[in-house]
Design a protein around this motif. Structure first.
Motif, PDB file in Angstrom:
ATOM      1  N   GLY A   1     -50.402  17.867   1.751  1.00 30.68           N
ATOM      2  CA  GLY A   1     -49.856  18.109   0.423  1.00 30.68           C
ATOM      3  C   GLY A   1     -49.775  16.866  -0.430  1.00 30.68           C
ATOM      4  O   GLY A   1     -49.551  16.953  -1.643  1.00 30.68           O
ATOM      5  N   MET A   2     -49.926  15.680   0.190  1.00 27.62           N
ATOM      6  CA  MET A   2     -49.885  14.427  -0.571  1.00 27.62           C
ATOM      7  C   MET A   2     -51.297  14.042  -0.984  1.00 27.62           C
ATOM      8  O   MET A   2     -51.862  13.068  -0.486  1.00 27.62           O
ATOM      9  N   LYS A   3     -51.861  14.806  -1.881  1.00 27.23           N
ATOM     10  CA  LYS A   3     -53.175  14.504  -2.416  1.00 27.23           C
ATOM     11  C   LYS A   3     -53.044  14.175  -3.894  1.00 27.23           C
ATOM     12  O   LYS A   3     -52.107  14.615  -4.556  1.00 27.23           O
ATOM     13  N   HIS A   4     -53.990  13.403  -4.368  1.00 23.80           N
ATOM     14  CA  HIS A   4     -53.954  13.026  -5.773  1.00 23.80           C
ATOM     15  C   HIS A   4     -54.281  14.233  -6.646  1.00 23.80           C
ATOM     16  O   HIS A   4     -55.025  15.131  -6.246  1.00 23.80           O
ATOM     17  N   ASN A   5     -53.710  14.252  -7.830  1.00 26.80           N
ATOM     18  CA  ASN A   5     -54.031  15.290  -8.808  1.00 26.80           C
ATOM     19  C   ASN A   5     -54.584  14.704 -10.094  1.00 26.80           C
ATOM     20  O   ASN A   5     -54.826  15.426 -11.055  1.00 26.80           O
ATOM     21  N   ALA A   6     -54.742  13.384 -10.120  1.00 21.51           N
ATOM     22  CA  ALA A   6     -55.282  12.725 -11.309  1.00 21.51           C
ATOM     23  C   ALA A   6     -56.064  11.501 -10.866  1.00 21.51           C
ATOM     24  O   ALA A   6     -55.739  10.864  -9.863  1.00 21.51           O
ATOM     25  N   VAL A   7     -57.100  11.173 -11.628  1.00 21.10           N
ATOM     26  CA  VAL A   7     -57.947  10.018 -11.351  1.00 21.10           C
ATOM     27  C   VAL A   7     -57.843   9.070 -12.542  1.00 21.10           C
ATOM     28  O   VAL A   7     -57.942   9.492 -13.699  1.00 21.10           O
ATOM     29  N   LEU A   8     -57.597   7.791 -12.244  1.00 21.01           N
ATOM     30  CA  LEU A   8     -57.509   6.761 -13.285  1.00 21.01           C
ATOM     31  C   LEU A   8     -58.642   5.772 -13.069  1.00 21.01           C
ATOM     32  O   LEU A   8     -58.837   5.271 -11.962  1.00 21.01           O
ATOM     33  N   MET A   9     -59.371   5.497 -14.128  1.00 18.51           N
ATOM     34  CA  MET A   9     -60.486   4.558 -14.035  1.00 18.51           C
ATOM     35  C   MET A   9     -60.661   3.845 -15.366  1.00 18.51           C
ATOM     36  O   MET A   9     -60.106   4.263 -16.400  1.00 18.51           O
ATOM     37  N   ALA A  10     -61.420   2.770 -15.333  1.00 23.95           N
ATOM     38  CA  ALA A  10     -61.686   1.997 -16.550  1.00 23.95           C
ATOM     39  C   ALA A  10     -62.998   2.455 -17.186  1.00 23.95           C
ATOM     40  O   ALA A  10     -63.918   2.917 -16.509  1.00 23.95           O
ATOM     41  N   TRP A  11     -63.059   2.336 -18.502  1.00 26.63           N
ATOM     42  CA  TRP A  11     -64.273   2.687 -19.259  1.00 26.63           C
ATOM     43  C   TRP A  11     -65.364   1.648 -18.964  1.00 26.63           C
ATOM     44  O   TRP A  11     -65.101   0.441 -18.955  1.00 26.63           O
ATOM     45  N   PRO A  12     -66.596   2.108 -18.708  1.00 21.73           N
ATOM     46  CA  PRO A  12     -67.694   1.147 -18.486  1.00 21.73           C
ATOM     47  C   PRO A  12     -68.021   0.424 -19.788  1.00 21.73           C
ATOM     48  O   PRO A  12     -68.766   0.937 -20.639  1.00 21.73           O
ATOM     49  N   SER A  13     -67.478  -0.750 -19.962  1.00 24.48           N
ATOM     50  CA  SER A  13     -67.464  -1.403 -21.279  1.00 24.48           C
ATOM     51  C   SER A  13     -68.859  -1.765 -21.783  1.00 24.48           C
ATOM     52  O   SER A  13     -69.185  -1.530 -22.942  1.00 24.48           O
ATOM     53  N   ASN A  14     -69.707  -2.335 -20.949  1.00 24.96           N
ATOM     54  CA  ASN A  14     -71.017  -2.817 -21.417  1.00 24.96           C
ATOM     55  C   ASN A  14     -72.137  -1.879 -20.989  1.00 24.96           C
ATOM     56  O   ASN A  14     -73.177  -2.309 -20.518  1.00 24.96           O
ATOM     57  N   TRP A  15     -71.908  -0.592 -21.143  1.00 26.37           N
ATOM     58  CA  TRP A  15     -72.913   0.375 -20.662  1.00 26.37           C
ATOM     59  C   TRP A  15     -74.200   0.350 -21.482  1.00 26.37           C
ATOM     60  O   TRP A  15     -75.278   0.669 -20.976  1.00 26.37           O
ATOM     61  N   LYS A  16     -74.120  -0.043 -22.758  1.00 20.12           N
ATOM     62  CA  LYS A  16     -75.335  -0.096 -23.585  1.00 20.12           C
ATOM     63  C   LYS A  16     -76.210  -1.280 -23.214  1.00 20.12           C
ATOM     64  O   LYS A  16     -77.438  -1.192 -23.221  1.00 20.12           O
ATOM     65  N   GLN A  17     -75.580  -2.425 -22.906  1.00 17.28           N
ATOM     66  CA  GLN A  17     -76.344  -3.633 -22.615  1.00 17.28           C
ATOM     67  C   GLN A  17     -76.794  -3.719 -21.164  1.00 17.28           C
ATOM     68  O   GLN A  17     -77.585  -4.591 -20.809  1.00 17.28           O
TER      69      GLN A  17
ATOM     70  N   LEU B   1     -55.244   8.622  -8.171  1.00 17.12           N
ATOM     71  CA  LEU B   1     -56.314   7.967  -7.429  1.00 17.12           C
ATOM     72  C   LEU B   1     -56.944   6.960  -8.387  1.00 17.12           C
ATOM     73  O   LEU B   1     -57.589   7.336  -9.361  1.00 17.12           O
ATOM     74  N   VAL B   2     -56.717   5.673  -8.129  1.00 15.85           N
ATOM     75  CA  VAL B   2     -57.181   4.607  -9.019  1.00 15.85           C
ATOM     76  C   VAL B   2     -58.508   4.093  -8.482  1.00 15.85           C
ATOM     77  O   VAL B   2     -58.586   3.597  -7.341  1.00 15.85           O
ATOM     78  N   LEU B   3     -59.563   4.220  -9.285  1.00 23.86           N
ATOM     79  CA  LEU B   3     -60.895   3.770  -8.892  1.00 23.86           C
ATOM     80  C   LEU B   3     -61.137   2.385  -9.478  1.00 23.86           C
ATOM     81  O   LEU B   3     -61.236   2.218 -10.696  1.00 23.86           O
ATOM     82  N   LEU B   4     -61.204   1.391  -8.584  1.00 22.35           N
ATOM     83  CA  LEU B   4     -61.343  -0.004  -9.007  1.00 22.35           C
ATOM     84  C   LEU B   4     -62.775  -0.469  -8.853  1.00 22.35           C
ATOM     85  O   LEU B   4     -63.495  -0.026  -7.959  1.00 22.35           O
ATOM     86  N   LYS B   5     -63.159  -1.393  -9.702  1.00 14.72           N
ATOM     87  CA  LYS B   5     -64.419  -2.100  -9.553  1.00 14.72           C
ATOM     88  C   LYS B   5     -64.111  -3.509  -9.049  1.00 14.72           C
ATOM     89  O   LYS B   5     -63.132  -4.128  -9.463  1.00 14.72           O
ATOM     90  N   LEU B   6     -64.962  -4.015  -8.148  1.00 15.67           N
ATOM     91  CA  LEU B   6     -64.790  -5.353  -7.590  1.00 15.67           C
ATOM     92  C   LEU B   6     -65.861  -6.269  -8.149  1.00 15.67           C
ATOM     93  O   LEU B   6     -66.976  -5.835  -8.455  1.00 15.67           O
ATOM     94  N   ASP B   7     -65.544  -7.551  -8.279  1.00 18.60           N
ATOM     95  CA  ASP B   7     -66.526  -8.518  -8.766  1.00 18.60           C
ATOM     96  C   ASP B   7     -67.365  -9.030  -7.594  1.00 18.60           C
ATOM     97  O   ASP B   7     -67.256  -8.550  -6.457  1.00 18.60           O
ATOM     98  N   SER B   8     -68.178 -10.031  -7.876  1.00 17.46           N
ATOM     99  CA  SER B   8     -69.088 -10.542  -6.843  1.00 17.46           C
ATOM    100  C   SER B   8     -68.343 -11.208  -5.689  1.00 17.46           C
ATOM    101  O   SER B   8     -68.856 -11.275  -4.569  1.00 17.46           O
ATOM    102  N   ASP B   9     -67.134 -11.711  -5.953  1.00 23.98           N
ATOM    103  CA  ASP B   9     -66.323 -12.334  -4.902  1.00 23.98           C
ATOM    104  C   ASP B   9     -65.402 -11.340  -4.213  1.00 23.98           C
ATOM    105  O   ASP B   9     -64.474 -11.744  -3.503  1.00 23.98           O
ATOM    106  N   LEU B  10     -65.621 -10.056  -4.444  1.00 30.69           N
ATOM    107  CA  LEU B  10     -64.815  -8.975  -3.868  1.00 30.69           C
ATOM    108  C   LEU B  10     -63.369  -9.015  -4.355  1.00 30.69           C
ATOM    109  O   LEU B  10     -62.455  -8.548  -3.667  1.00 30.69           O
TER     110      LEU B  10
END
Length: 1057
Positions: free
Chosen positions: A762-778, A672-681
């Motif tokens: 039975g066709m359910k995801h068993n793993a989640v893939l996502m990107a690290w929130p890169s600018n979480w401090k700022q 299950l790939v969790l994507l982030k979208l930009d302002s232009d979708l």
């Protein structure tokens, strides 16, 4: 109550009003009040259902019925109907007027009865015998009858536009199968044109004008004859192509003439049978011993004759002897055997049927001999056999099947004219089945009658050389053999023209569907609808068949292509019947899936019986076309049966999968790939999709998801646009999977719902893939890293693996090729072996294929590092993984000042952020309190004594009381207190581990292409969430590409087979 019933208009009044509202003023009725203003009530009595946004998708019933009633069935690919221009310039199309007899029965009869009946059926009967010939005819006719039943069911399941057979097959089986089989149908029709032209030239050069041959063929040598066929066949093809190019109307006008020739020829055959029973015709055949002689070189079946009481050698003598009678040197076989003259057509009552009952197969250039005739063999084998009737090919049963089958093709001639029929759903089944039944009776009766009337050696004489070059079937005809010769000639001409007319339209229909990009040019046509480019290609392919030069060699090719088409017609009907789709409601009721399956099996069997290598070529060709359409063709949704079959198979598989969890040997990451979208979708991190395709290589389940904040009603268009953008990015990155965008009140809930509910059965995801929130401090808001940690917690609770890609934008694309480097695995804790499996899966992809795998593990003070390395190497050996092993020793050591200071800074930063947040909250509370006080009413004393908003909205519990005290305590903490605080010892120890481990990882793996690390779990107390993010940041500091892996606590890799 009574008044209410009176005021309601009746249904008839509504109908009258509805029908006349556009033509006449509204009817005045006592039941319908006309005093109301139209601006209030509207002119439509069904105003309740008038929704401007839905009128296109849900039209009114009357509008729908009006469109259906005015539907005109225009022929696809060509303007077949005559168009009439009225004086006012409005173009009107005359409706189709053909009935069952003219539109279906006669065209099928004309296409089925043709060249094989006149040129090869007698030879098949003589070679195979009556019994085996009946078996051949019965098998082939049964195949076409079963196919016609299946075709009738498909044709009556809704309106069949013109395009006929191709349309039915493609819409029933989908674009991939439909295109492949449609191309086979097109090629079959084209090669049928070649066969008819070769038949026409064979009749012309052999039986009408033998002297017109350019190349003189030696007896028994087919090369000269084939060259003549190639030359004259090419000339005939050019003439026929020009006729078709000028206009199809000329072909249609000649169709009745050609059909009349066929009917007259068949009537002449039956008349000849009756005449042979009364008075057999005189057609002598000369035999030398038991060998059949070609009588074109002599006029009398005698060795010598008396002329003026003088024994004179005949022309036949001179063929076998040299010199005079007294000193002649003769052929030994000629000397020892006598000449016998028999009748070619002994008659229906002669009893010759018993001699023709069984087969007489022979080798190439074998002499045609009469069984039962006395003969004395010659001692030498040097005899000249050029004067005998010879077999031009080696004959066997399966060859005859392949040659005969084209004679029963043509059953789709009626369905091809579906656009011209008055009632296609009634005419196609009735006309086609009647035509097949009629022609089957004709063929079966002809087999028996030919065997009962004609001598066996004449039947096996393919070119009529024993009867002075007369067509074998023509010797039986009455009143003259020329009726058969001329009739068969024009019959073949007409069939050839029909093939050259129909084939380009089939190709045009395929091209216009857009499923094969390389055929698009053939979808264009002239102003009158004639497919010019398709006609030129058809003529070129037809020329290939003519250059083969032999009807016997072209017929098996034709058989394969039509059998492939019939096979898939039966498959389409069987699939639709078994699936029981709601739209499968044929008007033709006399069908069953077992009949379709039998027809499919018979078609496949006949393919391999006729010619197994041609069958393999046809199947391979269809398979290549299928894959090409699947890979390059446009996506079409035609509601086909194959898609329904896929759905049923998927449903069955999903139910089976849900019965038990997958075994460890079958485990693979279902992402299950969790994507982030930009302002232009658009996709913010497309490299995440690249990494997904590299990890999966198209195997297993991939669900790519994203979340939009808001409500679905407000953001429906944005959700669809987002899905479109994600699918485009997936196609660009070659990521095979599913896409889903949900709209939720906030991203946190959206991702939570996806983790819980994505997948099916039975066709359910068993793993989640996502990107690290890169600018979480700022980031101004803490939502990004809080959502990230909550996602980590939920995947853990759901027992799903988690993959977090850090610095994802630096990951390689699918076009990159990493030449050198390593994939380093830092195995700190064992959580199911996912860390071991992921590098193996990545190295299957061409991007990572050249990278080596290294596994590092950490040894503490009490561990034996040497033994650990040996054990790990043995473990990897049993896992069949090729990797370099290294054990890194980490000593406890003293906590450095750097670690202590870094922990202190982390906690101070966290506390300051909380203080800022609390200050902001307090300011908001104070402003709200002032606003409330200024707006209070001073009318009563109770209003002055109104409690604060805190007390109004707070329901005090023990937990809330404690949190409120902590809040006030933190709110009163000064800046001096923050800088004088001491770090928590637990945080210090964790920071120490992160710093030390990071030093080791950077030292060993800074140059690695990818580093895989165990991802520690988040703290149970949510107050330490920000510290957890800091620990992970310190742990991965200084590394280029990092994949943090958190297993699902189940084994995903095993040493057992």
């Amino acid at each position: 109550m009574r008044k209410l019933l009176v005021d309601v208009p009746s249904f008839s009044d509504l109908t009258l009003y509805w029908n006349r509202r556009d033509e006449t003023p509204r009817e005045t009725s006592s039941l319908i009040s006309t005093d109301h203003d139209d601006s209030i009530y509207g002119k439509n009595m069904l105003s309740l259902f008038e929704n401007i946004d839905e009128m296109d998708s849900t039209p009114m019933v009357s509008s729908l019925l009006n469109k259906l009633a005015n539907y005109t069935n225009i022929t696809q690919g060509a303007v077949e109907h005559e168009e009439a221009e009225s004086e006012d310039g409005i173009q009107r199309v005359t409706g189709p007027q053909m009935g069952t007899f003219i539109g279906v029965f006669l065209p099928c009869m004309q296409n089925i009865l043709g060249v094989i009946l006149f040129l090869r059926l007698t030879w098949i009967v003589g070679t195979a015998g009556i019994v085996e010939a009946l078996a051949i005819v019965f098998m082939c006719c049964s195949c076409t009858m079963l196919t016609a039943i299946s075709m009738s069911a498909i044709a009556t399941n809704g309106v069949v536009p013109a395009g006929g057979s191709y349309y039915m097959i493609s819409r029933a089986l989908g674009p991939e199968f439909g295109g492949a089989v449609g191309l086979c149908f097109y090629l079959g029709t084209t090669f049928a044109g070649s066969m008819y032209i070769l038949g026409t030239m064979e009749i012309f050069l052999t039986y009408i004008m033998p002297n017109a041959a350019v190349f003189k063929a030696e007896t028994g040598e087919p090369t000269g004859m084939q060259n003549n066929m190639r030359i004259y066949g090419t000339c005939c093809l050019v003439i026929m192509t020009l006729v078709v190019f000028v206009g199809v109307k000329y072909v249609n006008k000649l169709a009745l003439v050609f059909l009349s020739c066929v009917m007259l020829s068949i009537m002449a055959i039956y008349a000849g049978v009756i005449q042979s029973a009364i008075k057999p015709p005189n057609s002598p055949v000369c035999l030398l011993g038991n060998r059949t002689l070609q009588n074109s070189r002599f006029d009398k079946c005698l060795k010598t004759e008396l002329i003026n009481n003088v024994t004179t050698p005949t022309q036949l003598w001179k063929l076998f002897c040299e010199g005079g009678i007294e000193n002649a040197t003769c052929d030994e076989y000629f000397t020892h055997n006598n000449l016998t003259e028999i009748q070619a057509v002994p008659g229906l009552l002669s009893g010759v049927i018993s001699d023709n009952m069984w087969g007489h197969y022979g080798q190439y250039r074998a002499i045609v001999e009469k069984e039962g005739q006395s003969s004395e063999r010659a001692s030498d084998n040097t005899n000249d056999i050029s004067y005998y009737v010879l077999n031009d090919i080696t004959t066997f049963f399966t060859l005859l099947v392949g040659i005969y089958f084209p004679s029963v093709t043509g059953i789709m001639a009626g369905s091809n004219r579906s656009g011209d029929l008055r009632d296609p759903q009634r005419s196609i089944p009735t006309g086609t089945i009647m035509a097949i039944a009629t022609t089957s009776i004709i063929y079966l009766s002809c087999v028996v009658l030919f065997g009962a009337c004609i001598e066996g050696v004449v039947l096996r004489d393919k070119y009529g050389e024993s009867v002075k070059g007369t067509l074998a079937v023509a010797t039986l005809a009455w009143p003259s053999s020329w009726v058969i010769v001329i009739g068969s000639f024009f019959s073949c001409c007409g069939a050839g023209l029909q093939s050259l007319t129909g084939a380009p339209r089939i190709l045009q229909a395929i091209a216009r569907d857009g499923i094969m990009p390389f055929l698009q040019v053939f979808g264009h046509s002239k102003s009158n609808g004639e497919p010019t480019w398709a006609l030129l290609l058809t003529a070129a392919i037809c020329e290939i068949g003519i250059l083969i030069g032999s009807l016997d060699h072209v017929a098996p090719i034709l058989s394969m292509l039509f059998l492939m088409c019939y096979l898939f017609v039966n498959l389409a009907c069987a699939v639709q019947t078994l699936l029981r789709t709601p739209n499968w409601r044929p008007r033709f009721k006399f069908y069953h899936w077992s009949l379709s399956f039998l027809g499919m099996s018979l078609s496949l069997s006949l393919m391999f019986v006729s010619s197994w290598y041609y069958a393999l070529v046809a199947i391979l060709f269809s398979g290549c076309m299928y894959k090409y359409i699947e890979y390059r063709g446009a996506e079409k949704e035609w509601g086909d049966g194959i898609r329904g079959l896929s759905l049923n198979a998927a449903q069955y598989a999903l139910i089976k999968l849900e019965e038990a969890p997958p075994h460890t040997k079958n485990w693979r990451p279902q992402l299950l790939v969790l994507l982030k979208l930009d302002s232009d979708l658009g996709v913010k991190h497309p490299r995440l999709l690249s990494f997904t395709s590299q990890l999966k290589a198209g195997k297993g389940l991939t669900i790519v998801c994203s979340v939009l904040e808001g409500t679905y009603m407000a953001r429906e268009a944005d959700a669809k646009l987002s899905e479109k953008n994600i699918k485009a990015a997936m196609a660009k990155e070659k990521t095979k999977g599913f896409c889903h965008v949900v709209v939720s009140s906030n991203q946190r809930d959206g991702f939570s719902h996806l983790i819980q509910s994505a997948g099916l059965g039975g066709m359910k995801h068993n793993a989640v893939l996502m990107a690290w929130p890169s600018n979480w401090k700022q980031a101004e808001s803490s939502l990004s890293w809080k959502n990230f940690i909550e996602t980590v917690r939920e995947t853990t609770a759901a027992h799903q693996a988690l993959l977090v890609a850090k610095n994802i934008d630096t990951f390689p694309t699918n076009q990159d090729r990493l030449a050198e480097g390593t994939i380093d695995v830092w195995w700190i804790v064992h959580d199911g072996g996912l860390l071991m499996l992921l590098p193996f899966l990545l190295r299957q992809h061409k991007v990572w294929r050249r990278c080596k795998m290294r596994i590092f593990t950490v040894a503490q003070m009490d561990d034996n590092s040497i033994q650990m390395k040996k054990d790990l190497q043995m473990f990897l050996y049993h896992l069949r993984l090729d990797a370099k092993v290294e054990v890194v020793e980490m000593h406890a050591g003293d906590i450095s000042a750097f670690t202590y200071e870094k922990t202190l800074v982390m906690e101070q930063r966290s506390q300051m952020l909380k203080q800022m947040q609390l200050s902001k909250t307090e300011r908001g509370r104070e402003a709200q309190l002032i606003h409330d006080r200024n707006t209070k009413s001073h009318a009563t004393l109770n209003d002055k004594a109104t409690p604060t908003s805190d007390r109004v909205h707070m329901t005090w519990t023990k937990e809330k009381l404690s949190s409120e005290r902590n809040r006030h305590r933190e709110a009163h903490m000064t800046v001096r207190d923050i800088f004088n605080m001491k770090p928590d010892q637990t945080n210090v120890r964790r920071m120490h581990t992160a710093v030390k481990l990071n030093e080791v990882v950077v030292n060993k793996s800074q140059g690695a292409q990818l580093v895989l690390l165990n991802m520690p779990g988040p703290p149970k107390n949510k107050g330490g969430d920000e510290n957890y993010m800091e620990f992970l940041e310190v742990l991965t500091e200084g590394l280029d590409r990092v994949l943090l892996v958190r297993g699902s606590s189940r084994e995903v890799i095993t040493i057992y087979s």
